[in-house]
Design an enzyme around this catalytic site. Structure first.
Site, mmCIF file in Angstrom:
data_model
loop_
_atom_site.group_PDB
_atom_site.id
_atom_site.type_symbol
_atom_site.label_atom_id
_atom_site.label_comp_id
_atom_site.label_asym_id
_atom_site.label_seq_id
_atom_site.Cartn_x
_atom_site.Cartn_y
_atom_site.Cartn_z
ATOM 1 N N PHE A 96 79.097 -11.476 26.122
ATOM 2 C CA PHE A 96 80.450 -12.009 26.239
ATOM 3 C C PHE A 96 80.959 -11.737 27.651
ATOM 4 O O PHE A 96 80.609 -10.728 28.264
ATOM 5 C CB PHE A 96 81.357 -11.341 25.188
ATOM 6 C CG PHE A 96 82.781 -11.825 25.219
ATOM 7 C CD1 PHE A 96 83.080 -13.169 25.052
ATOM 8 C CD2 PHE A 96 83.823 -10.938 25.435
ATOM 9 C CE1 PHE A 96 84.395 -13.616 25.093
ATOM 10 C CE2 PHE A 96 85.143 -11.375 25.466
ATOM 11 C CZ PHE A 96 85.424 -12.716 25.297
ATOM 12 N N ASP A 167 78.091 -1.030 26.151
ATOM 13 C CA ASP A 167 79.070 -1.949 25.561
ATOM 14 C C ASP A 167 78.619 -2.153 24.115
ATOM 15 O O ASP A 167 77.710 -2.922 23.819
ATOM 16 C CB ASP A 167 79.113 -3.276 26.331
ATOM 17 C CG ASP A 167 80.106 -4.271 25.717
ATOM 18 O OD1 ASP A 167 80.584 -4.020 24.593
ATOM 19 O OD2 ASP A 167 80.384 -5.301 26.360
ATOM 20 N N HIS A 170 79.219 -4.785 19.516
ATOM 21 C CA HIS A 170 78.505 -5.368 18.375
ATOM 22 C C HIS A 170 77.880 -4.290 17.490
ATOM 23 O O HIS A 170 77.117 -4.634 16.598
ATOM 24 C CB HIS A 170 77.328 -6.235 18.859
ATOM 25 C CG HIS A 170 77.699 -7.451 19.628
ATOM 26 N ND1 HIS A 170 76.767 -8.367 20.048
ATOM 27 C CD2 HIS A 170 78.898 -7.914 20.058
ATOM 28 C CE1 HIS A 170 77.373 -9.347 20.713
ATOM 29 N NE2 HIS A 170 78.659 -9.088 20.739
ATOM 30 N N GLN A 193 88.247 -6.425 17.576
ATOM 31 C CA GLN A 193 88.727 -7.800 17.432
ATOM 32 C C GLN A 193 88.275 -8.323 16.059
ATOM 33 O O GLN A 193 87.348 -7.772 15.445
ATOM 34 C CB GLN A 193 88.178 -8.612 18.621
ATOM 35 C CG GLN A 193 88.442 -10.108 18.602
ATOM 36 C CD GLN A 193 87.305 -10.856 17.960
ATOM 37 O OE1 GLN A 193 86.203 -10.348 17.831
ATOM 38 N NE2 GLN A 193 87.587 -12.085 17.532
ATOM 39 N N LYS A 196 84.626 -8.486 14.712
ATOM 40 C CA LYS A 196 83.768 -7.306 14.872
ATOM 41 C C LYS A 196 83.568 -6.559 13.555
ATOM 42 O O LYS A 196 84.141 -6.923 12.534
ATOM 43 C CB LYS A 196 84.336 -6.401 15.973
ATOM 44 C CG LYS A 196 84.469 -7.116 17.332
ATOM 45 C CD LYS A 196 83.137 -7.563 17.927
ATOM 46 C CE LYS A 196 83.255 -8.701 18.926
ATOM 47 N NZ LYS A 196 83.744 -8.339 20.232
ATOM 48 N N ARG A 225 99.154 9.119 33.618
ATOM 49 C CA ARG A 225 99.708 10.433 33.246
ATOM 50 C C ARG A 225 98.572 11.446 33.109
ATOM 51 O O ARG A 225 97.416 11.075 32.949
ATOM 52 C CB ARG A 225 100.446 10.335 31.915
ATOM 53 C CG ARG A 225 101.684 9.472 31.971
ATOM 54 C CD ARG A 225 102.466 9.569 30.650
ATOM 55 N NE ARG A 225 103.758 8.929 30.799
ATOM 56 C CZ ARG A 225 104.044 7.694 30.332
ATOM 57 N NH1 ARG A 225 103.135 7.012 29.657
ATOM 58 N NH2 ARG A 225 105.228 7.172 30.523
ATOM 59 N N TYR A 232 107.214 11.473 33.291
ATOM 60 C CA TYR A 232 107.336 10.501 34.378
ATOM 61 C C TYR A 232 106.592 10.918 35.637
ATOM 62 O O TYR A 232 106.973 10.563 36.744
ATOM 63 C CB TYR A 232 108.807 10.188 34.659
ATOM 64 C CG TYR A 232 109.412 9.340 33.552
ATOM 65 C CD1 TYR A 232 108.810 8.133 33.179
ATOM 66 C CD2 TYR A 232 110.554 9.737 32.873
ATOM 67 C CE1 TYR A 232 109.329 7.358 32.146
ATOM 68 C CE2 TYR A 232 111.090 8.961 31.840
ATOM 69 C CZ TYR A 232 110.464 7.773 31.478
ATOM 70 O OH TYR A 232 110.982 7.003 30.462
ATOM 71 N N ARG A 242 97.469 1.578 25.653
ATOM 72 C CA ARG A 242 97.534 2.333 24.399
ATOM 73 C C ARG A 242 97.487 1.435 23.163
ATOM 74 O O ARG A 242 98.031 0.335 23.151
ATOM 75 C CB ARG A 242 98.819 3.174 24.370
ATOM 76 C CG ARG A 242 98.896 4.252 25.450
ATOM 77 C CD ARG A 242 100.162 5.091 25.274
ATOM 78 N NE ARG A 242 101.349 4.266 25.193
ATOM 79 C CZ ARG A 242 102.147 3.976 26.227
ATOM 80 N NH1 ARG A 242 101.874 4.449 27.430
ATOM 81 N NH2 ARG A 242 103.215 3.206 26.061
HETATM 82 C C1 LIG Z 1 84.057 -8.678 21.644
HETATM 83 C C2 LIG Z 1 83.332 -8.208 22.836
HETATM 84 C C3 LIG Z 1 83.991 -7.621 23.936
HETATM 85 C C4 LIG Z 1 85.467 -7.623 24.122
HETATM 86 O O1 LIG Z 1 86.213 -7.264 23.059
HETATM 87 P P1 LIG Z 1 87.717 -7.807 22.846
HETATM 88 O O2 LIG Z 1 88.264 -6.833 21.891
HETATM 89 O O3 LIG Z 1 87.601 -9.186 22.296
HETATM 90 O O4 LIG Z 1 88.416 -7.778 24.172
HETATM 91 C C5 LIG Z 1 83.215 -7.096 24.953
HETATM 92 N N1 LIG Z 1 81.883 -7.168 24.926
HETATM 93 C C6 LIG Z 1 81.221 -7.755 23.919
HETATM 94 C C7 LIG Z 1 79.726 -7.784 23.951
HETATM 95 C C8 LIG Z 1 81.922 -8.313 22.851
HETATM 96 O O5 LIG Z 1 81.263 -8.928 21.868
#
Ligand SMILES: *Cc1c(COP(=O)(O)O)cnc(C)c1O
Length: 421
Positions: A96, A167, A170, A193, A196, A225, A232, A242
């Site tokens: 992605f 990353d 998945h 998301q 997922k 922070r 602040y 967040r």
């Molecule tokens: C879904 C996804 C992202 C990003 O996630 P979002 O929550 O949609 O921003 C990053 N890397 C991979 C491989 C993804 O499948």
């Protein structure tokens, strides 16, 4: 007329697949608790904090920093690693866009390399060739839930003193040699998301066992922070990444289902391997013996059109959908995206780096091409079905094969679009 559902025949799939997302009284109660507590904001709250601890510990990590989404998780990770102008980060071409755009967001260059032809994960041999004195990190993607070759990537990162970031958008709950993914490098990022493996509609997290990294990442995600300092005071570059208490509360409940669901999807994935391997022209994504659990964000298989009367992947997918089997779109190769083709990406780079040629963009990336345009993805929720559902998937594909000449005959007419995930 044809037996295919595409042309009015009976669907191969009888009963429906499980729905996604899943929820029960747990989520309902958790949301109501947040509502009535009137603590909806993360900073004084406990839900997101407790979720961070639970998710990190499930993956064997000491720290978790929940953020707004998976893209943000990568952006925060890049900032916390100090990646910036003039740096290079090696990423797979098949992923992605966020895996690469997060590097650009840090004003560094994502160097795209091809993937392994069987696992569709970043190829460590090509990673090694792409390392230069400017390389600061490798981002590996555990494609469809299958871990990248963490043995080789970890060794490479160590040997060259660069960071490995997983990353893991998945791969919630996936395992490599019996150990959860997420702690093989400096940090790992996840997305929550909607598509997922667990979700609050949006959401993300970074996990790590590196105390110094955690301190930086937590600060970046909270406006620069530092813990224990005046509200602040802002010490470094940061923004507001967040995660809200609503999402933290929902994700705590979602996490309680992950172990069982992952076990279930892995089991069905291996059953599908067995069933689909018997169909000529179908090659499931390789499950490396070191992948002791595949969370199966998607069940990915290659379709050789030659065994299906030469029909296109799009037509195969349309026929499969008509039979009642859902799919989600594969990713296009990153180097073909408009932002790389039209040079827009250069606007993010330092002046020196922006004016360099970046010859890697002219490569052919044969394995990414094949993965992008010739694989079919069955979404994770279908693997939450039972064994009968898996047999029905295999039967649908066999049926398409038997009747592929009907599809080929119609192929001169309009080609249906792939369904977006
Ligand atoms: C879904 C996804 C992202 C990003 O996630 P979002 O929550 O949609 O921003 C990053 N890397 C991979 C491989 C993804 O499948």
């Amino acid at each position: 007329m044809s037996e295919l559902a595409l042309f009015g025949g009976r669907k191969a799939k009888g009963k429906p697949f499980p729905v996604w997302p899943q929820y029960d009284e747990g989520e309902r109660r958790a949301l109501q608790e947040v509502l009535e507590s009137r603590v909806w904001w993360r900073t004084p709250g406990t839900q997101t904090l407790e979720f961070e601890k639970a998710f990190a510990s499930y993956h064997g990590a000491r720290h978790g920093i929940a953020v707004t989404n998976g893209t943000a998780a990568l952006e925060v990770a890049m900032a916390a690693l100090g990646i910036g102008q003039g740096d290079e980060v090696i990423v797979p071409n098949f992923t992605f866009v966020a895996t690469a755009s997060a590097v650009l967001f840090a004003n560094a260059l994502p160097v795209l390399v091809d993937v392994d032809p069987e696992s569709y994960c970043i190829d460590p041999t090509l990673v090694e060739k792409a390392i230069t004195p400017r390389t600061k990190a490798i981002i590996a993607v555990h494609m469809g839930g299958h871990p990248a070759d963490l043995d080789r990537l970890q060794a490479l990162a160590k040997r060259h003193s660069i960071h490995l970031v997983e990353d893991s958008s998945h791969a919630h709950g996936s395992e490599w040699q019996g150990r959860k993914i997420g702690t093989f490098g400096t940090a790992a990022t996840f997305s929550f998301q909607a598509s997922k493996l667990m979700t609050a509609g949006e959401g993300g997290i970074i996990i790590s066992n590196d105390d110094a990294f955690e301190r930086q990442a937590r600060s970046v995600h909270d406006c620069g922070r530092m813990p224990g300092e005046w509200f602040y005071s802002h010490f470094i570059y940061g923004s507001n990444y967040r995660l809200s208490e609503w999402q933290g509360a929902v994700l705590r409940v979602q996490l309680s289902r992950l172990e069982e669901q992952t076990r279930h999807r892995h089991h069905n994935g291996r059953l599908l391997d067995e069933l689909l391997r018997k169909i000529p022209g179908i090659t499931p994504q390789k499950c490396d013996p070191r992948c002791t659990r595949n969370s199966q964000y998607a069940y990915i298989f290659h379709v050789d059109g030659k065994h299906f009367a030469g029909i296109s992947t799009e037509n195969f997918i349309a026929a499969m959908n008509a039979e009642g089997i859902p799919n989600q779109a594969s990713y296009p190769p990153l180097h073909e995206l408009d932002c790389f083709r039209n040079g827009e990406y250069r606007k993010r780079l330092s002046v020196g780096q922006a004016s360099e040629p970046h010859p890697f963009l002219q490569q052919s990336f044969p394995h990414t091409q094949r993965a992008a345009w010739e694989t079919v993805w069955i979404p994770q929720f279908a693997l939450l079905g039972d064994e009968e559902d898996m047999h029905e998937i295999a039967a649908a594909i066999a049926k398409i094969q038997r009747n592929a000449t009907d599809i080929a005959a119609q192929a001169s007419k309009a080609t249906p679009e792939r369904v977006a995930r």
